[in-house]
Design a protein around this motif. Structure first.
Motif, PDB file in Angstrom:
ATOM      1  N   ARG A 277     -18.102   8.456  -1.331  1.00 56.36           N
ATOM      2  CA  ARG A 277     -18.914   7.674  -2.491  1.00 56.36           C
ATOM      3  C   ARG A 277     -17.916   6.617  -2.638  1.00 56.36           C
ATOM      4  O   ARG A 277     -17.248   6.495  -3.840  1.00 56.36           O
ATOM      5  N   LEU A 278     -17.790   5.359  -1.930  1.00 58.36           N
ATOM      6  CA  LEU A 278     -17.128   4.256  -2.309  1.00 58.36           C
ATOM      7  C   LEU A 278     -17.632   3.483  -3.294  1.00 58.36           C
ATOM      8  O   LEU A 278     -18.858   2.759  -2.836  1.00 58.36           O
TER       9      LEU A 278
ATOM     10  N   ILE B   4      -9.060   0.767   3.508  1.00 54.97           N
ATOM     11  CA  ILE B   4     -10.515   1.452   2.969  1.00 54.97           C
ATOM     12  C   ILE B   4     -11.412   1.198   3.801  1.00 54.97           C
ATOM     13  O   ILE B   4     -12.529   1.783   4.157  1.00 54.97           O
ATOM     14  N   ALA B   5     -11.811  -0.265   4.184  1.00 50.85           N
ATOM     15  CA  ALA B   5     -12.611  -0.644   4.893  1.00 50.85           C
ATOM     16  C   ALA B   5     -12.830   0.175   6.212  1.00 50.85           C
ATOM     17  O   ALA B   5     -13.898   0.299   6.690  1.00 50.85           O
TER      18      ALA B   5
ATOM     19  N   PHE C  82     -14.714  -5.787   7.294  1.00 50.95           N
ATOM     20  CA  PHE C  82     -13.831  -6.214   6.304  1.00 50.95           C
ATOM     21  C   PHE C  82     -13.988  -7.687   6.254  1.00 50.95           C
ATOM     22  O   PHE C  82     -13.521  -8.383   7.492  1.00 50.95           O
ATOM     23  N   VAL C  83     -14.230  -8.272   5.080  1.00 48.94           N
ATOM     24  CA  VAL C  83     -14.170  -9.747   4.821  1.00 48.94           C
ATOM     25  C   VAL C  83     -13.243 -10.105   3.876  1.00 48.94           C
ATOM     26  O   VAL C  83     -13.590  -9.583   2.842  1.00 48.94           O
ATOM     27  N   GLN C  84     -12.252 -11.121   4.148  1.00 49.50           N
ATOM     28  CA  GLN C  84     -11.479 -11.434   3.125  1.00 49.50           C
ATOM     29  C   GLN C  84     -11.688 -12.858   2.663  1.00 49.50           C
ATOM     30  O   GLN C  84     -11.870 -13.806   3.550  1.00 49.50           O
TER      31      GLN C  84
ATOM     32  N   LEU D  77     -17.418  -4.661   3.184  1.00 50.11           N
ATOM     33  CA  LEU D  77     -16.558  -4.759   2.084  1.00 50.11           C
ATOM     34  C   LEU D  77     -15.547  -6.223   1.998  1.00 50.11           C
ATOM     35  O   LEU D  77     -15.063  -6.542   2.872  1.00 50.11           O
ATOM     36  N   LEU D  78     -15.999  -6.786   1.007  1.00 49.30           N
ATOM     37  CA  LEU D  78     -15.781  -7.967   0.796  1.00 49.30           C
ATOM     38  C   LEU D  78     -14.236  -7.908  -0.221  1.00 49.30           C
ATOM     39  O   LEU D  78     -14.425  -7.636  -1.263  1.00 49.30           O
TER      40      LEU D  78
END
Length: 410
Positions: free
Chosen positions: A27-28, A48-49, A56-58, A87-88
């Protein structure tokens, strides 16, 4: 790379630590990673991503705007429709303004993105409460010397060669890194270019790698943390710690005039009349620094720091003034008693101005005991000296005068 390979953050990532438990549960939630530069915030977000099998977007808040965020949100919506989460990761998230921070809220709430923001600034001050209420804040620690050494050994293993340094040189390298893992690896990269030539000792490392100033933001939390440490060390009568924090601030580039002004404040707030030379000494150190500049003038600041830290302490005047301010606000516009008002006109004399006033130096005790508070207000003991240092004599005089006043009034 896995979570177990992240160095220096065991308080978050060990088996029973909070972030590790969150990831293990599957549960993130959205996160704010708060910590100094170079401790692995970006690396941790990538891991984590991968762990959560998310895209994963940065983005960097320094270089991104509303248009960039819209593109990310639209792409995340499309990705979500195919069953893949986003995941931003937003670096320096505190640099986004309030409206930009508010823009994340609907996409975080409806699950379009999971947000991980990285910041070097205290989130309590820099991030909106609405955003903070939707994210867990985790504090990443400055890397200690063992953690830095672990990074250096990992680099040596990866490159299959040793750093060309003695043990003293390695220690100097760890010291220069100052808790910043990224900076430590950058320094090591320079030294690796000298492999096979010679081993550098502390002096040799210092010549090749010019020591940088410690991480310090004169407008940020570190600035306030260090001045707080200096102030409390002085207040706590610890000249050794006070000198250390003074040196830390000066070596980090703090404005010495700012420090001198704070010393003046300490002299008034924490010492007061317990040492009547404290305030003049603080003022003199300000003048001395303005006359001499750096580095000569810094010694005057150090001298005053030791003086203030070693002096007897009393906040009696500080507390009394606060109490007087509260009393003034409560009593409003009460007039002074008539007997202490000047009477330059006949009308004012007829009204009783100055009537009954006694000139204290002419009384037998040099003290008349008259009341100087407004009529009907009653006396209030506001200033109560602690009795340390010079305030011991002041306390004795005030006690004597109060006894005389009570005797004359009763």
């Amino acid at each position: 790379m896995t979570l177990s390979e992240v160095i220096g953050q065991d308080h978050l990532l060990s088996k029973e630590a909070p972030l590790a438990r969150m990831l293990a549960s599957g549960r993130l939630s959205s996160l704010i990673l708060w910590g100094p530069p170079g401790v692995g915030k970006t690396t941790l977000a990538r891991i984590i991503a991968d762990h959560a099998d998310m895209e994963f977007v940065q983005l960097s808040a320094v270089f991104s705007g509303v248009a960039d965020l819209r593109k990310v949100f639209e792409a995340a919506k499309a990705r979500r429709s195919t069953g893949r989460g986003t995941l931003l990761f937003v670096d320096e998230i505190h640099r986004f303004n309030k409206a930009q921070q508010d823009g994340f809220l609907p996409y975080v709430e409806n699950g379009t993105i999971t947000l991980i923001g990285a910041t070097t600034e205290n989130p309590s001050f820099e991030l909106n409460s609405a955003l903070l209420s939707r994210a867990q804040v985790y504090v990443l620690k400055r890397l200690d010397k063992d953690a830095i050494d672990g990074l250096l050994k990992r680099a040596e293993t990866h490159l299959n060669k040793s750093l060309p340094v003695t043990e003293e040189g390695r220690q100097a390298l760890r010291d220069m890194a100052d808790g910043d893992g990224r900076y430590a690896l950058s320094l090591a990269e320079i030294l690796f270019d000298y492999s096979g030539q010679t081993e550098f000792d502390e002096k040799g490392v210092a010549q090749i790698l010019q020591k940088r100033r410690a991480h310090y933001d004169k407008g940020g939390e570190q600035h306030y943390n260090l001045i707080s440490a200096l102030h409390k060390s002085v207040r706590g009568s610890d000249p050794d710690a006070a000198l250390y924090w003074l040196a830390r601030m000066l070596s980090s580039g703090e404005d010495p005039i700012y420090i001198a002004r704070r010393l003046v404040r300490m002299a008034s707030e924490d010492i007061g009349l317990a040492d009547t030379s404290a305030l003049p000494a603080a003022m003199a150190s300000l003048s001395a620094y303005q006359l001499l500049g750096t580095p000569e003038g810094e010694l005057a600041l150090a001298q005053t720091v030791v003086h203030l830290a070693s002096a007897p302490k009393s906040n009696a005047v500080y507390s009394a003034f606060k109490a007087a301010q509260r009393l003034a606000n409560e009593t409003g516009s009460l007039s002074p008693p008539a007997h202490i008002l000047n009477a330059p006109t006949a009308l004012m004399k007829d009204l009783g101005y100055g009537d009954g006033y006694q000139y204290d130096p002419d009384t037998p005790e040099g003290f008349s005991g008259q009341d100087y508070f407004p009529d009907g207000m009653g006396r209030v003991d506001i200033y109560n000296p602690k009795g340390d240092g010079n305030e011991s004599d002041i306390k004795n005089r005030l006690t004597k005068w109060r006894d005389i006043r009570k005797a004359k009034s009763g």
